[in-house]
Motif scaffolding. Structure first.
Motif, short mmCIF file in Angstrom:
data_model
loop_
_atom_site.label_atom_id
_atom_site.label_comp_id
_atom_site.label_asym_id
_atom_site.label_seq_id
_atom_site.Cartn_x
_atom_site.Cartn_y
_atom_site.Cartn_z
N GLY A 1 0.80 -1.22 0.00
CA GLY A 1 0.00 0.00 0.00
C GLY A 1 0.83 1.27 0.00
N ARG B 1 -1.01 4.49 -1.66
CA ARG B 1 -2.16 4.10 -2.49
C ARG B 1 -3.38 3.94 -1.60
NH1 ARG B 1 0.56 -0.52 -6.49
NH2 ARG B 1 1.65 0.96 -7.80
N ASN C 1 -7.41 2.81 -1.44
CA ASN C 1 -8.39 2.04 -2.18
C ASN C 1 -9.58 2.93 -2.55
OD1 ASN C 1 -10.13 0.06 -3.17
ND2 ASN C 1 -9.55 -1.40 -1.62
N ASP D 1 -6.21 2.66 -7.75
CA ASP D 1 -6.14 3.39 -6.48
C ASP D 1 -6.08 4.90 -6.68
OD1 ASP D 1 -5.40 1.04 -4.67
OD2 ASP D 1 -3.81 0.97 -6.17
N GLY E 1 -4.59 0.70 -0.61
CA GLY E 1 -4.69 -0.19 -1.76
C GLY E 1 -3.56 -1.21 -1.73
N THR F 1 -5.49 -3.80 -5.87
CA THR F 1 -6.82 -3.23 -5.70
C THR F 1 -7.72 -3.56 -6.89
OG1 THR F 1 -5.62 -1.42 -4.68
CG2 THR F 1 -7.97 -1.10 -5.08
N SER G 1 -10.65 -3.20 -9.56
CA SER G 1 -11.38 -2.02 -10.03
C SER G 1 -12.41 -2.43 -11.07
CB SER G 1 -10.42 -0.96 -10.57
OG SER G 1 -9.66 -1.46 -11.62
N THR H 1 -13.33 -7.04 -2.95
CA THR H 1 -12.26 -6.32 -2.26
C THR H 1 -12.34 -6.60 -0.76
OG1 THR H 1 -12.51 -4.57 -3.90
CG2 THR H 1 -11.11 -4.08 -2.02
N PRO I 1 -12.62 -0.57 1.16
CA PRO I 1 -12.81 0.68 0.42
C PRO I 1 -14.06 1.41 0.90
CG PRO I 1 -13.40 -1.22 -0.93
CD PRO I 1 -12.83 -1.76 0.34
#
Ligand code: HEM
Ligand code: HEM
Ligand code: SF4
Ligand code: SF4
Ligand code: SF4
Ligand code: SF4
Lengths: 400, 354
Positions: free
Chosen positions: A67, A89, A91, A126, A155, A163, A165, A188, B10
């Motif tokens: 991260g 980074r 998330n 991220d 992240g 991470t 996406s 995640t 997140p």
């Protein structure tokens, strides 16, 4: 305070109509001495035609293995304020949707402890905060993770899950056939431990697109590409098709002649699709959004093995599961079990820094399929093999 | 000091969605491009969501973020999103505010566009700003190219979408290898080894194993390694594994151009970009050779492709031999593959064009 250096080369990049990153660095530099030094070092890079960052350097926050990416200047005597200039980074929320409160509170923290410069976003997904000192890393994390509203987590970096996406999805796109935002958020959270604590041979990436248009380029930049699709017939609103044509839309030129399987026809009044021969490329649906819609039996195709050129050359994902139901709220158990099986095989067999796709090539697709208990089917290949060098399992021949 | 919390995950995307999206989630029926940079999504419920898409330099300051937040507060009830290509999207439930928002963005020098048959923002990596392995810069080339191709961002006059991407080394963070036009930084010389420090900072077995062409072998006498120059194709992976191996070479590092890749399955499926120009010099601050080459390829494509044809489809129709002819680009030995599976790109038919 470091004396503000002249930057004649970078100043050239303030000219022209496209927004200038040099202006952004200068805006940050007006408030922040590390951004001033960044500007100076970048000018030096423009003179020397090379980067002035040292290799590597490990930094992190308590309890996490990734991260944060360590970054040190190789000319610290000239630019002492970026002797350390680490990346954090964070998330991102699924689909990169934000409310302004969430963004502003990150800005406030970054104003206090960082350079004031960011990438929105890094190519993995991220939020990338560029440039802080080792002593602030823990504080930054403690503050962002304790936001009263919208707390933020780190992240991925290092040999771990990166991470995940996803595309804009059903929040803003009529083509989404799976709930990319929900799936991305769910996966995640489910695999946080893999994300935060490097434990694998190398990185593994998941990217999710709601349809075969693949707006997040999952096929090219993720080991595990999940793309929404459908199995039944395309839905046609004949009235709307006729309106397109009446409005001057060149249906033959733009749609009929461009269908890759030539399975769509227009007789001047009715549009017909031979759905059994449609490969669901999305073209006709993209072009006539008001008239055509994907069918109702929706799910996703899962492709595996995508990666950048290092080491074995660039690869795009290969179809492994042509169709899997992925209904939001279902818990996605089938997918999670599948992913665990895939990662377990890779973790057990992969060499250091060997991506999933490279391992499949080294040990053979047949071994991979057997390990994850999938039957081979023609949808997995463009064409069967052409060379006669192939293996048999021991049980397939007579053993003495 | 605040207590450390870990593994909180997140931020919840649902909290980031404007009310109009929450109400119409999954119910969007169709969309139209109102004008360059403006989309309208229409729901089954009749609701209309307007999106204004604007370019960003990707490397942005918190002051820029606060400015776009101010605009989002003023026009979009405080909601916005970013795209995978570093654009900012303002989400408006009130279509009557679109023009005022565009006027404010334009006044701030933030261009609106990137929809439909346009060149949208260039996906790119860190370059000299923040990475240790680049063969070239990223942001500077992107800025120079976008300045020159600006009109293709703000209009939709190309035959189809055109996606440009840039990676500053072969690691290709951001994986730019499937674009209509890709700009890729390359090294061109064998890494130099610092024998004095190598054994202190690097693991020799890991280092020798890191080379895709097996060019590195141990040199026990020096407690170091040596590189067989004729096998090395300058990927830089050894440098990634070991800081005592130096790949950056300001005199020789350069830029290459690749064309005809795509990601989507629409019509012809996803495909890799192919080498168009193996060498262009690194010429900061504005890389005129790179800018001109990209512009030239865009213009030849725009003048020759049929409506709706992506770069890859146009080249497939006319053939690669004709691509080199109409662009005037030189075909060299670098264009003939000599890495893994090279033979799959050699021609095994008497069908070709003159
Ligand atoms: C030898 C292999 C690699 C090394 C040593 C490496 C190293 C790095 C480093 C140091 C960064 C951070 C740059 C910065 O923010 O300053 C980075 C970012 C990144 N890397 Fe890699 N990388 C490697 C391979 C790859 C591959 C194969 C991919 C993709 C398939 C990839 C995708 C990315 C992405 C998406 C980012 C974020 C870039 C951005 O912020 O725009 N990397 N990598
Ligand atoms: C010769 C090699 C390559 C070239 C020339 C190249 C070029 C490009 C280009 C031009 C794009 C923009 C595509 C578009 O939006 O239509 C792109 C996108 C992408 N490429 Fe590659 N690429 C190469 C190799 C790779 C590899 C090996 C990977 C990864 C594993 C990769 C991952 C990606 C990803 C993830 C994107 C999507 C970026 C986005 O739109 O957000 N590329 N590439
Ligand atoms: S991938 Fe498909 S569903 Fe997702 S945003 Fe793109 S077009 Fe829409
Ligand atoms: S989705 Fe593609 S293959 Fe199927 S009918 Fe439409 S254009 Fe043809
Ligand atoms: S592409 Fe290479 S040089 Fe550029 S940011 Fe990634 S690792 Fe660094
Ligand atoms: S640059 Fe690449 S090919 Fe050359 S020695 Fe290093 S790892 Fe091997």
């Amino acid at each position: 305070m470091t004396e503000t250096k002249k930057t004649p080369l970078l100043d050239e990049l303030e000219k022209g109509p496209w927004p200038s990153f040099v202006k952004e660095i200068k805006k940050a530099a007006a408030h922040n001495i590390s951004s001033q030094d960044l500007l100076g070092q970048l000018e030096l890079s423009y003179e020397d035609k090379k980067a002035h960052w040292k290799h590597g350097g490990l930094v992190g926050v308590m309890g996490y293995g990734g991260g944060v990416i360590g970054r040190y200047s190789d000319v610290p005597e000239q630019f002492p304020n970026i002797e350390m200039f680490h990346t954090i980074r964070l998330n991102q929320p699924s689909g990169w949707y934000y409310n302004t409160k969430a963004l502003r509170q990150v800005c406030d923290v970054w104003e206090k402890y960082g350079s004031g410069l960011t990438n929105l976003h890094g190519a993995t997904g991220d939020m990338v905060l560029l440039g802080t000192k080792t002593e602030y890393i823990q504080t930054i994390f403690d503050e962002v993770s304790n936001f009263e509203e919208h707390p933020m987590d780190l992240g991925g970096s290092g040999s771990n899950l990166r991470t995940p996406s996803c595309c804009a999805g059903p929040a803003r796109c009529e083509f989404a056939m799976i709930d990319t935002l929900d799936l991305c958020h769910d996966l995640t959270n489910e695999f946080q431990d893999y994300l935060h604590r490097p434990m694998w041979p190398y990185k593994s990436k998941i990217k999710i697109s709601g349809c075969p248009n693949d707006c997040v380029a999952s096929i090219a930049r993720s080991d595990i590409s999940i793309q929404g699709t459908w199995r039944d017939d395309i839905k046609i609103n004949q009235e709307a098709v006729r309106e397109y044509v009446a409005g001057g839309f060149d249906i033959n030129g733009m749609v009929i002649s461009k269908c890759p399987t030539k399975c769509i026809a227009w007789d001047g009044n009715e549009l017909t699709i031979d759905n059994a021969n449609c490969t669901r490329c999305m073209h006709c649906i993209n072009k006539m959004t008001k008239a055509l819609r994907p069918g109702d039996d929706r799910g996703a195709t899962i492709l595996i093995g995508g990666k950048a050129p290092i080491l074995q050359g660039a690869m795009m994902g290969w179809v492994i599961v042509p169709f899997m139901k992925l209904e939001s709220g279902s818990g996605y158990e089938e997918l999670k079990e599948f992913l665990e099986k895939v990662w377990e095989w890779w973790d057990e067999n992969g060499k250091t820094r060997e991506r999933l796709g490279e391992l499949i090539l080294r040990l053979g697709m047949r071994n991979f399929l057997r390990a994850i208990e999938l039957e081979p089917i023609p949808q997995m290949v463009m064409a069967p093999r052409a060379n006669p060098f192939f293996f048999w399992w021991p049980e397939e021949t007579v053993q003495d | 000091m605040a207590q450390a919390r870990t593994d909180i995950g997140p931020p919840l995307y649902k909290e980031m969605l404007p009310p109009i999206i929450k109400e119409n989630y999954g119910k969007w029926q169709y969309h139209e491009i109102v004008k360059p940079g403006v989309l309208v999504h229409v729901s089954e419920t009749g609701a209309k969501l307007y999106t204004v898409r604007a370019g960003s330099p990707r490397l942005i300051s918190i002051y820029f973020i606060r400015e776009i937040c101010d605009l989002a507060d003023k026009y979009c009830d405080g909601y916005l999103r970013f795209t995978s290509r570093h654009n900012v999207e303002f989400l408006l439930s009130d279509g009557s505010k679109v023009d005022a928002l565009i006027a404010e963005l334009t006044e701030k020098g933030v261009p609106v566009g990137g929809t439909g048959n346009s060149i949208t923002n260039i996906v790119h990596t860190q370059g000299w700003v923040h990475c240790h392995t680049p063969a070239t810069d990223a942001s500077g080339i992107v800025k120079s190219v976008m300045d020159e191709l600006f009109e293709y961002f703000t209009t939709m006059k190309l035959p189809a979408k055109l996606r440009i991407s840039l990676a500053c080394c072969l690691n290709m963070c951001g994986a730019v290898h499937c674009s209509d036009i890709a700009i890729l930084g390359i090294h061109r010389t064998v890494p130099k080894i610092d024998h004095d420090t190598l054994h202190k900072v690097c693991e020799i077995p890991t280092l020798t194993a890191s080379c895709p062409t097996a060019a590195i072998r141990p040199n026990p006498k020096l407690k170091s390694v040596e590189i067989k120059a004729e096998r090395c194709m300058y990927c830089g992976n050894c440098y990634t594994m070991c800081p005592s191996v130096h790949i950056i070479d300001a005199k020789n590092d350069a830029v290459s151009i690749w064309v005809g890749g795509k990601i989507s399955n629409s019509r012809i499926g996803p495909r890799f970009s192919r080498l168009a120009i193996p060498f262009l010099p690194n010429n900061p601050p504005r890389w005129p050779e790179v800018v001109n080459a990209v512009k030239h390829i865009v213009e030849v494509y725009a003048a020759n492709a049929q409506p709706g044809e992506r770069m890859a489809e146009w080249i497939e129709r006319i053939s690669w031999e004709k691509f080199f002819e109409v662009t005037g680009l030189q075909f060299t030995d670098k264009h003939i593959d000599d890495f893994t599976l090279a033979q799959t790109t050699f021609r095994s038919t008497t069908q070709f064009k003159w």
